[in-house]
Motif scaffolding. Structure first.
Motif, PDB file in Angstrom:
ATOM      1  N   GLY A 294       0.816  -1.208   0.000  1.00  0.00           N
ATOM      2  CA  GLY A 294       0.000   0.000   0.000  1.00  0.00           C
ATOM      3  C   GLY A 294       0.846   1.253   0.000  1.00  0.00           C
ATOM      4  O   GLY A 294       1.889   1.319   0.662  1.00  0.00           O
ATOM      5  N   LEU A 295       0.404   2.243  -0.765  1.00  0.00           N
ATOM      6  CA  LEU A 295       1.100   3.521  -0.877  1.00  0.00           C
ATOM      7  C   LEU A 295       0.094   4.657  -0.720  1.00  0.00           C
ATOM      8  O   LEU A 295      -1.101   4.485  -0.969  1.00  0.00           O
ATOM      9  CB  LEU A 295       1.769   3.654  -2.253  1.00  0.00           C
ATOM     10  N   ARG A 296       0.587   5.802  -0.318  1.00  0.00           N
ATOM     11  CA  ARG A 296      -0.250   6.999  -0.290  1.00  0.00           C
ATOM     12  C   ARG A 296       0.519   8.134  -0.944  1.00  0.00           C
ATOM     13  O   ARG A 296       1.751   8.183  -0.879  1.00  0.00           O
ATOM     14  CB  ARG A 296      -0.627   7.385   1.142  1.00  0.00           C
TER      15      ARG A 296
ATOM     16  N   TYR B 256      -3.889  12.624  -1.080  1.00  0.00           N
ATOM     17  CA  TYR B 256      -4.507  12.722  -2.400  1.00  0.00           C
ATOM     18  C   TYR B 256      -4.899  11.346  -2.942  1.00  0.00           C
ATOM     19  O   TYR B 256      -5.941  11.184  -3.562  1.00  0.00           O
ATOM     20  CB  TYR B 256      -3.527  13.421  -3.345  1.00  0.00           C
ATOM     21  N   GLN B 257      -4.033  10.352  -2.718  1.00  0.00           N
ATOM     22  CA  GLN B 257      -4.308   8.997  -3.209  1.00  0.00           C
ATOM     23  C   GLN B 257      -3.950   7.979  -2.135  1.00  0.00           C
ATOM     24  O   GLN B 257      -2.958   8.147  -1.429  1.00  0.00           O
ATOM     25  CB  GLN B 257      -3.455   8.655  -4.441  1.00  0.00           C
ATOM     26  N   ILE B 258      -4.760   6.920  -2.033  1.00  0.00           N
ATOM     27  CA  ILE B 258      -4.421   5.728  -1.258  1.00  0.00           C
ATOM     28  C   ILE B 258      -4.562   4.568  -2.237  1.00  0.00           C
ATOM     29  O   ILE B 258      -5.625   4.380  -2.832  1.00  0.00           O
ATOM     30  CB  ILE B 258      -5.362   5.536  -0.046  1.00  0.00           C
TER      31      ILE B 258
ATOM     32  N   TRP C 151      -2.736   1.287  -9.655  1.00  0.00           N
ATOM     33  CA  TRP C 151      -1.663   2.123 -10.198  1.00  0.00           C
ATOM     34  C   TRP C 151      -1.492   3.371  -9.350  1.00  0.00           C
ATOM     35  O   TRP C 151      -2.465   3.900  -8.807  1.00  0.00           O
ATOM     36  CB  TRP C 151      -2.011   2.550 -11.625  1.00  0.00           C
ATOM     37  N   ILE C 152      -0.250   3.862  -9.260  1.00  0.00           N
ATOM     38  CA  ILE C 152       0.000   5.128  -8.580  1.00  0.00           C
ATOM     39  C   ILE C 152       1.137   5.861  -9.281  1.00  0.00           C
ATOM     40  O   ILE C 152       2.062   5.243  -9.823  1.00  0.00           O
ATOM     41  CB  ILE C 152       0.311   4.935  -7.073  1.00  0.00           C
TER      42      ILE C 152
ATOM     43  N   ILE D 149      -7.035   7.831   6.457  1.00  0.00           N
ATOM     44  CA  ILE D 149      -8.350   7.739   5.820  1.00  0.00           C
ATOM     45  C   ILE D 149      -9.118   9.046   6.013  1.00  0.00           C
ATOM     46  O   ILE D 149      -9.735   9.563   5.074  1.00  0.00           O
ATOM     47  CB  ILE D 149      -9.143   6.533   6.374  1.00  0.00           C
ATOM     48  N   ALA D 150      -9.062   9.594   7.223  1.00  0.00           N
ATOM     49  CA  ALA D 150      -9.743  10.863   7.509  1.00  0.00           C
ATOM     50  C   ALA D 150      -9.195  11.970   6.608  1.00  0.00           C
ATOM     51  O   ALA D 150      -9.958  12.743   6.017  1.00  0.00           O
ATOM     52  CB  ALA D 150      -9.580  11.233   8.981  1.00  0.00           C
ATOM     53  N   SER D 151      -7.874  12.038   6.470  1.00  0.00           N
ATOM     54  CA  SER D 151      -7.252  13.059   5.615  1.00  0.00           C
ATOM     55  C   SER D 151      -7.694  12.896   4.170  1.00  0.00           C
ATOM     56  O   SER D 151      -8.028  13.870   3.490  1.00  0.00           O
ATOM     57  CB  SER D 151      -5.725  12.968   5.714  1.00  0.00           C
ATOM     58  N   TYR D 152      -7.737  11.662   3.694  1.00  0.00           N
ATOM     59  CA  TYR D 152      -8.170  11.386   2.321  1.00  0.00           C
ATOM     60  C   TYR D 152      -9.616  11.831   2.105  1.00  0.00           C
ATOM     61  O   TYR D 152      -9.973  12.370   1.057  1.00  0.00           O
ATOM     62  CB  TYR D 152      -8.022   9.886   2.036  1.00  0.00           C
ATOM     63  N   LEU D 153     -10.458  11.631   3.122  1.00  0.00           N
ATOM     64  CA  LEU D 153     -11.867  12.016   3.031  1.00  0.00           C
ATOM     65  C   LEU D 153     -12.097  13.509   3.293  1.00  0.00           C
ATOM     66  O   LEU D 153     -13.194  14.015   3.085  1.00  0.00           O
ATOM     67  CB  LEU D 153     -12.703  11.196   4.020  1.00  0.00           C
TER      68      LEU D 153
END
Length: 195
Positions: A61-63, A76-78, A84-85, A177-181
């Motif tokens: 997993g990457l962010r 921005y992305q999880i 793909w990332i 997850i909170a930051s992504y949302l």
């Protein structure tokens, strides 16, 4: 099946969902992608660097995130297994990135450089269609995320995320997850308690 064969099989499986690839073309594609890995908490990309690769995550997993002027991280992305990332803006323009890409887990990937991808389009022309679809989807996803933060409730964004990644809460810290949302960890906890 060896780890390398398993990793390659995943990439070919996703490509074959969109285009029919011959065995000869499979060999060309696999030679264009370079297996690589990264340890948890290590950076794949940092601001100021040019993003030279598009990565297919086979396991892990990457962010991607940026840090604002107040030092606050905005995810921005999880991306988890079989996705793909990249920082496509930097990748296509070959200008410095504004983003970090960091491993959330020990991660195995296949990567392809900008130059090698252009070569691959000539060697296997039908792949141009696959990547055009992939990059269109990435653009649409970015617009949908932007619209969602303006028009959708946090609960709707949470439900959309669960549809996309049912195992995300077992693998990704709640603060990410909170930051992504685009909500606080406290708001996320309240939403989860209501479910």
């Amino acid at each position: 099946m060896s780890m390398k064969a398993s990793t390659n099989h995943k990439l070919l499986y996703y490509l074959n969902n969109w285009v029919d690839i011959t065995e000869q073309e499979e060999a060309i594609i696999l030679s264009a992608f370079e297996p690589t890995s990264i340890k948890k908490k290590k950076d794949l990309l940092v601001p100021g660097e040019v993003c030279r690769y598009v990565y297919f995550v086979t396991k892990g997993g990457l962010r991607s995130y940026f840090v604002d002027s107040k030092g606050v991280e905005h995810i921005y992305q999880i991306r988890l297994d079989n996705s793909w990332i990249s920082d496509l803006e930097s990748f296509f323009s070959q200008r410095p990135s504004k983003y970090y890409i960091e491993a959330m887990e020990d991660t195995q990937m296949l990567r392809i450089s900008h130059e090698r991808l252009e070569q691959l389009y000539h060697e296997v022309p039908k792949l141009e269609r696959y990547f055009r679809i992939l990059f269109q989807k990435a653009y649409i996803n970015a617009l949908e995320r932007l619209n969602a933060t303006m028009w959708e409730s946090a609960v709707e964004r949470y439900n959309d995320m669960l549809k996309e990644h049912s195992d995300i809460f077992q693998r990704v810290p709640l603060t990410y997850i909170a930051s992504y949302l685009g909500i606080t960890p406290e708001s996320l906890s309240r939403i989860r308690k209501k479910k």
